[in-house]
Motif scaffolding. Structure first.
Motif, PDB file in Angstrom:
ATOM      1  N   ASN A 128      -4.679 -21.396 -10.605  1.00  0.00           N
ATOM      2  CA  ASN A 128      -4.110 -20.865  -9.353  1.00  0.00           C
ATOM      3  C   ASN A 128      -2.718 -21.438  -9.094  1.00  0.00           C
ATOM      4  N   LEU A 129      -2.515 -22.705  -9.428  1.00  0.00           N
ATOM      5  CA  LEU A 129      -1.198 -23.326  -9.236  1.00  0.00           C
ATOM      6  C   LEU A 129      -0.182 -22.766 -10.230  1.00  0.00           C
ATOM      7  N   ARG A 130      -0.602 -22.613 -11.471  1.00  0.00           N
ATOM      8  CA  ARG A 130       0.314 -22.053 -12.471  1.00  0.00           C
ATOM      9  C   ARG A 130       0.683 -20.608 -12.117  1.00  0.00           C
ATOM     10  N   ASP A 131      -0.273 -19.857 -11.578  1.00  0.00           N
ATOM     11  CA  ASP A 131       0.020 -18.492 -11.139  1.00  0.00           C
ATOM     12  C   ASP A 131       1.043 -18.508 -10.008  1.00  0.00           C
ATOM     13  N   ALA A 132       0.931 -19.486  -9.110  1.00  0.00           N
ATOM     14  CA  ALA A 132       1.893 -19.616  -8.007  1.00  0.00           C
ATOM     15  C   ALA A 132       3.272 -19.978  -8.541  1.00  0.00           C
ATOM     16  N   VAL A 133       3.325 -20.900  -9.503  1.00  0.00           N
ATOM     17  CA  VAL A 133       4.604 -21.286 -10.118  1.00  0.00           C
ATOM     18  C   VAL A 133       5.272 -20.069 -10.755  1.00  0.00           C
ATOM     19  N   ALA A 134       4.476 -19.224 -11.369  1.00  0.00           N
ATOM     20  CA  ALA A 134       5.020 -18.059 -12.068  1.00  0.00           C
ATOM     21  C   ALA A 134       5.687 -17.074 -11.117  1.00  0.00           C
ATOM     22  N   VAL A 135       5.189 -16.961  -9.888  1.00  0.00           N
ATOM     23  CA  VAL A 135       5.735 -15.957  -8.962  1.00  0.00           C
ATOM     24  C   VAL A 135       6.695 -16.541  -7.926  1.00  0.00           C
ATOM     25  N   ALA A 136       6.702 -17.848  -7.753  1.00  0.00           N
ATOM     26  CA  ALA A 136       7.598 -18.466  -6.766  1.00  0.00           C
ATOM     27  C   ALA A 136       9.049 -18.305  -7.211  1.00  0.00           C
ATOM     28  N   PRO A 137       9.943 -17.953  -6.293  1.00  0.00           N
ATOM     29  CA  PRO A 137      11.368 -17.856  -6.668  1.00  0.00           C
ATOM     30  C   PRO A 137      11.892 -19.216  -7.133  1.00  0.00           C
ATOM     31  N   ALA A 138      12.714 -19.198  -8.158  1.00  0.00           N
ATOM     32  CA  ALA A 138      13.250 -20.446  -8.721  1.00  0.00           C
ATOM     33  C   ALA A 138      13.956 -21.277  -7.664  1.00  0.00           C
ATOM     34  N   GLU A 139      14.610 -20.618  -6.692  1.00  0.00           N
ATOM     35  CA  GLU A 139      15.375 -21.345  -5.675  1.00  0.00           C
ATOM     36  C   GLU A 139      14.497 -21.995  -4.613  1.00  0.00           C
ATOM     37  N   LEU A 140      13.169 -21.783  -4.682  1.00  0.00           N
ATOM     38  CA  LEU A 140      12.261 -22.395  -3.709  1.00  0.00           C
ATOM     39  C   LEU A 140      11.300 -23.392  -4.358  1.00  0.00           C
ATOM     40  N   LEU A 141      11.493 -23.686  -5.636  1.00  0.00           N
ATOM     41  CA  LEU A 141      10.633 -24.639  -6.343  1.00  0.00           C
ATOM     42  C   LEU A 141      11.125 -26.073  -6.161  1.00  0.00           C
ATOM     43  N   THR A 168       5.615 -33.073 -15.595  1.00  0.00           N
ATOM     44  CA  THR A 168       5.352 -31.975 -14.668  1.00  0.00           C
ATOM     45  C   THR A 168       6.437 -30.903 -14.782  1.00  0.00           C
ATOM     46  N   VAL A 169       7.692 -31.325 -14.883  1.00  0.00           N
ATOM     47  CA  VAL A 169       8.788 -30.365 -15.038  1.00  0.00           C
ATOM     48  C   VAL A 169       8.602 -29.556 -16.321  1.00  0.00           C
ATOM     49  N   ARG A 170       8.189 -30.207 -17.390  1.00  0.00           N
ATOM     50  CA  ARG A 170       7.952 -29.514 -18.662  1.00  0.00           C
ATOM     51  C   ARG A 170       6.875 -28.440 -18.487  1.00  0.00           C
ATOM     52  N   ALA A 171       5.822 -28.770 -17.729  1.00  0.00           N
ATOM     53  CA  ALA A 171       4.743 -27.795 -17.488  1.00  0.00           C
ATOM     54  C   ALA A 171       5.240 -26.621 -16.654  1.00  0.00           C
ATOM     55  N   LEU A 172       6.042 -26.906 -15.629  1.00  0.00           N
ATOM     56  CA  LEU A 172       6.600 -25.835 -14.799  1.00  0.00           C
ATOM     57  C   LEU A 172       7.500 -24.922 -15.637  1.00  0.00           C
ATOM     58  N   ALA A 173       8.325 -25.513 -16.484  1.00  0.00           N
ATOM     59  CA  ALA A 173       9.227 -24.738 -17.330  1.00  0.00           C
ATOM     60  C   ALA A 173       8.442 -23.851 -18.295  1.00  0.00           C
ATOM     61  N   ALA A 174       7.361 -24.388 -18.844  1.00  0.00           N
ATOM     62  CA  ALA A 174       6.540 -23.612 -19.778  1.00  0.00           C
ATOM     63  C   ALA A 174       5.922 -22.399 -19.078  1.00  0.00           C
ATOM     64  N   VAL A 175       5.414 -22.597 -17.869  1.00  0.00           N
ATOM     65  CA  VAL A 175       4.818 -21.488 -17.121  1.00  0.00           C
ATOM     66  C   VAL A 175       5.854 -20.405 -16.862  1.00  0.00           C
ATOM     67  N   ARG A 176       7.069 -20.815 -16.541  1.00  0.00           N
ATOM     68  CA  ARG A 176       8.123 -19.861 -16.178  1.00  0.00           C
ATOM     69  C   ARG A 176       8.882 -19.320 -17.393  1.00  0.00           C
ATOM     70  N   GLY A 177       8.656 -19.945 -18.565  1.00  0.00           N
ATOM     71  CA  GLY A 177       9.340 -19.503 -19.772  1.00  0.00           C
ATOM     72  C   GLY A 177      10.830 -19.763 -19.728  1.00  0.00           C
ATOM     73  N   VAL A 178      11.213 -20.918 -19.159  1.00  0.00           N
ATOM     74  CA  VAL A 178      12.630 -21.272 -19.064  1.00  0.00           C
ATOM     75  C   VAL A 178      12.864 -22.630 -19.713  1.00  0.00           C
ATOM     76  N   ASP A 179      14.110 -22.908 -20.005  1.00  0.00           N
ATOM     77  CA  ASP A 179      14.496 -24.179 -20.593  1.00  0.00           C
ATOM     78  C   ASP A 179      14.288 -25.304 -19.567  1.00  0.00           C
ATOM     79  N   GLU A 180      13.777 -26.426 -20.022  1.00  0.00           N
ATOM     80  CA  GLU A 180      13.513 -27.560 -19.125  1.00  0.00           C
ATOM     81  C   GLU A 180      14.772 -28.028 -18.405  1.00  0.00           C
ATOM     82  N   ASP A 181      15.896 -28.075 -19.111  1.00  0.00           N
ATOM     83  CA  ASP A 181      17.137 -28.540 -18.495  1.00  0.00           C
ATOM     84  C   ASP A 181      17.611 -27.588 -17.404  1.00  0.00           C
ATOM     85  N   VAL A 182      17.451 -26.299 -17.630  1.00  0.00           N
ATOM     86  CA  VAL A 182      17.838 -25.301 -16.630  1.00  0.00           C
ATOM     87  C   VAL A 182      16.970 -25.464 -15.384  1.00  0.00           C
TER      88      VAL A 182
END
Length: 197
Positions: A128-141, A168-182
């Motif tokens: 449920n948390l990963r699903d929320a991360v996937a839909v939350a706008p990047a500017e509100l994370l 944790t950042v690595r996990a968030l990036a993986a869910v969103r399919g974005v580079d960790e540094d970005v």
């Protein structure tokens, strides 16, 4: 009445505590009010009434002092959202240790609320948390430790600490399919906006 629910002594103690929080919230180096909110995990009707009254007072203080409101929400999603709507949320509202699902993330996004994720986003049972991360706008994370709790996998069982934030950042990036540094750059910018740095 609040007094009937808690007795005169409890009412006086709450009012005294709120007055002290109000005094501290006025200080320029204080960046937020909270964490505050509702926790219905082990709370009866009288406790719920007291929590809601306190939460409403914190919302008013955050707005009056121009501070971020940092929300604790446990087993109380609908009521937290209801109170924020009734009171009018501060311009900067942060759901500390976000625990809702993707549907709630959509509600928060439309309202412009920040959603802060902790190490539990890495837990196997936290889809449920990963699903929320996937839909939350990047500017509100946002990201946090909630130290010493919610240590990310594979380090569960140890006390959590800031050095584990990259996990944790690595996990968030993986869910969103974005580079960790970005993502890390976005999280830093979001934190500055959320807390007025």
């Amino acid at each position: 009445s609040r007094q009937g629910a808690r007795g005169a002594g409890g009412m006086a103690a709450l009012d005294e505590a709120l007055a002290e929080i109000d005094r501290l919230a006025a200080l320029p180096h204080v960046k937020g009010v909270g964490e505050t909110g509702l926790d219905f995990f082990r709370t009866g009707p009288e406790g719920k009434e007291a929590q809601e009254s306190s939460f409403r007072a914190h919302i008013e203080m955050a707005k009056r002092h121009g501070k971020a409101l940092v929300i604790h929400d446990r087993d109380a999603h609908a009521d937290v959202l209801r109170v924020l709507k009734e009171e009018g949320a501060p311009e900067r509202t942060v759901f500390h240790c976000y625990s809702g699902d993707a549907e709630m993330a959509g509600v928060c996004a439309r309202a412009g609320y920040f959603m802060s994720f902790a190490g539990n986003v890495t837990f196997k049972n936290a889809q449920n948390l990963r699903d929320a991360v996937a839909v939350a706008p990047a500017e509100l994370l946002l990201v946090e430790t909630d130290a010493p709790f919610l240590t990310p996998a594979p380090y569960r069982g140890r006390p959590n600490a800031p050095y584990l934030i990259p996990v944790t950042v690595r996990a968030l990036a993986a869910v969103r399919g974005v580079d960790e540094d970005v993502l890390a750059a976005a999280l830093a910018a979001n934190t500055a906006r959320a807390f007025g740095y």
